[in-house]
Design an enzyme around this catalytic site. Structure first.
Site, PDB file in Angstrom:
ATOM      1  N   HIS A  17       0.842  -1.206   0.000  1.00 22.80           N
ATOM      2  CA  HIS A  17       0.000   0.000   0.000  1.00 22.80           C
ATOM      3  C   HIS A  17       0.879   1.259   0.000  1.00 22.80           C
ATOM      4  O   HIS A  17       0.622   2.213  -0.740  1.00 22.80           O
ATOM      5  CB  HIS A  17      -0.882   0.052   1.258  1.00 22.80           C
ATOM      6  N   LYS A  41     -16.989  -7.236   7.388  1.00 17.56           N
ATOM      7  CA  LYS A  41     -15.742  -7.825   7.885  1.00 17.56           C
ATOM      8  C   LYS A  41     -15.568  -7.508   9.367  1.00 17.56           C
ATOM      9  O   LYS A  41     -15.944  -6.437   9.815  1.00 17.56           O
ATOM     10  CB  LYS A  41     -14.554  -7.224   7.128  1.00 17.56           C
ATOM     11  N   ARG A  90      -2.375  -6.346  -8.535  1.00 17.51           N
ATOM     12  CA  ARG A  90      -1.324  -7.324  -8.246  1.00 17.51           C
ATOM     13  C   ARG A  90      -1.424  -8.424  -9.295  1.00 17.51           C
ATOM     14  O   ARG A  90      -1.390  -8.159 -10.469  1.00 17.51           O
ATOM     15  CB  ARG A  90      -1.496  -7.876  -6.819  1.00 17.51           C
ATOM     16  N   SER A 128      -2.871  -7.442   3.062  1.00 20.69           N
ATOM     17  CA  SER A 128      -3.074  -7.314   4.511  1.00 20.69           C
ATOM     18  C   SER A 128      -3.347  -8.682   5.127  1.00 20.69           C
ATOM     19  O   SER A 128      -2.883  -8.983   6.231  1.00 20.69           O
ATOM     20  CB  SER A 128      -4.259  -6.390   4.804  1.00 20.69           C
TER      21      SER A 128
HETATM   22  P1  ADP Z   1      -9.853  -3.687  -0.451  1.00 24.09           P
HETATM   23  O1  ADP Z   1     -10.541  -4.421   0.661  1.00 24.09           O
HETATM   24  O2  ADP Z   1     -10.611  -2.496  -0.951  1.00 24.09           O
HETATM   25  O3  ADP Z   1      -9.297  -4.522  -1.580  1.00 24.09           O
HETATM   26  P2  ADP Z   1      -7.132  -3.408   0.459  1.00 24.09           P
HETATM   27  O4  ADP Z   1      -6.667  -2.633   1.629  1.00 24.09           O
HETATM   28  O5  ADP Z   1      -6.918  -4.889   0.470  1.00 24.09           O
HETATM   29  O6  ADP Z   1      -8.623  -3.010   0.320  1.00 24.09           O
HETATM   30  O7  ADP Z   1      -6.457  -2.845  -0.869  1.00 24.09           O
HETATM   31  C1  ADP Z   1      -6.653  -1.515  -1.274  1.00 24.09           C
HETATM   32  C2  ADP Z   1      -6.067  -1.351  -2.674  1.00 24.09           C
HETATM   33  O8  ADP Z   1      -4.657  -1.545  -2.615  1.00 24.09           O
HETATM   34  C3  ADP Z   1      -6.582  -2.350  -3.719  1.00 24.09           C
HETATM   35  O9  ADP Z   1      -6.671  -1.687  -4.962  1.00 24.09           O
HETATM   36  C4  ADP Z   1      -5.500  -3.387  -3.778  1.00 24.09           C
HETATM   37  O10 ADP Z   1      -5.466  -4.020  -5.049  1.00 24.09           O
HETATM   38  C5  ADP Z   1      -4.273  -2.526  -3.557  1.00 24.09           C
HETATM   39  N1  ADP Z   1      -3.176  -3.301  -2.994  1.00 24.09           N
HETATM   40  C6  ADP Z   1      -3.186  -4.080  -1.895  1.00 24.09           C
HETATM   41  N2  ADP Z   1      -1.990  -4.648  -1.688  1.00 24.09           N
HETATM   42  C7  ADP Z   1      -1.179  -4.208  -2.680  1.00 24.09           C
HETATM   43  C8  ADP Z   1       0.194  -4.447  -3.042  1.00 24.09           C
HETATM   44  N3  ADP Z   1       0.954  -5.307  -2.362  1.00 24.09           N
HETATM   45  N4  ADP Z   1       0.694  -3.806  -4.119  1.00 24.09           N
HETATM   46  C9  ADP Z   1      -0.095  -2.980  -4.842  1.00 24.09           C
HETATM   47  N5  ADP Z   1      -1.388  -2.722  -4.571  1.00 24.09           N
HETATM   48  C10 ADP Z   1      -1.932  -3.326  -3.509  1.00 24.09           C
END
Ligand code: ADP
Length: 165
Positions: A17, A41, A90, A128
């Protein structure tokens, strides 16, 4: 002034992130990282805790703000006068869900475009949920989570785990 919203759960914020925040903050004048409230969640950290953690690890980026919303991201973007939503791509598995969301968001708010940033090679498989899983097995989080947050992630995971046992 070009404002972008970067929405997500950030439970917790990872180095993947953070990498996206750094890159997007170079392209837009203002980047609002928005913790989206998901009532389905049961999160590791509360929305307020996640906002505080993100503020702490993004303090060095002057044009990054942190907010939260339980509205649709396209509506939140309108209230902030933003013209872009940032999402990360990803592996292939993100693609279909992300495209679907981009189409819905465009319908709700035609003034907004979704910009996808490719995950950096280093963080391609980082999420996460992977950080939470690794913490459960007491793995070293140094390559995955912001240094400032590692202790509190480990602590919260072990508290939750001891309640479950
Ligand atoms: P959500 O529940 O909305 O998917 P996340 O916190 O998991 O929320 O992810 C938010 C955004 O960040 C999403 O667009 C996800 O694809 C992107 N993201 C999460 N992890 C990574 C990573 N390792 N590299 C690039 N983008 C990421």
């Amino acid at each position: 002034m070009k404002t972008a919203i970067y929405p997500g759960s950030f439970d917790p914020i990872t180095l993947g992130h953070l990498n996206l925040i750094k890159r997007a903050s170079r392209v837009f004048d203002k980047l609002i990282v928005c913790v989206m409230v998901n009532h389905e969640k049961s999160p590791l950290f509360s929305v307020e805790e996640r906002m505080e953690q993100i503020r702490r690890v993004t303090a060095k980026f002057e044009n990054v703000e942190v907010d939260s919303s339980d509205d649709l991201v396209a509506n939140f973007a309108r209230t902030k006068g933003a013209s872009a939503i940032i999402r990360g791509l990803r592996a292939l598995s993100d693609f279909e869900k992300e495209c679907q969301m981009a189409v819905f968001n465009k319908k709700i708010n035609p003034d907004i475009d979704t910009f996808f940033l490719a995950a950096s090679e280093k963080y391609m498989y980082l999420s996460s949920s992977a950080v939470r899983e690794l913490a459960l097995f007491k793995a070293d989080l140094t390559d995955y989570a912001p240094r400032e947050l590692i202790d509190e992630i480990n602590q919260r995971i072990s508290e939750k785990n001891s309640v479950r046992r």
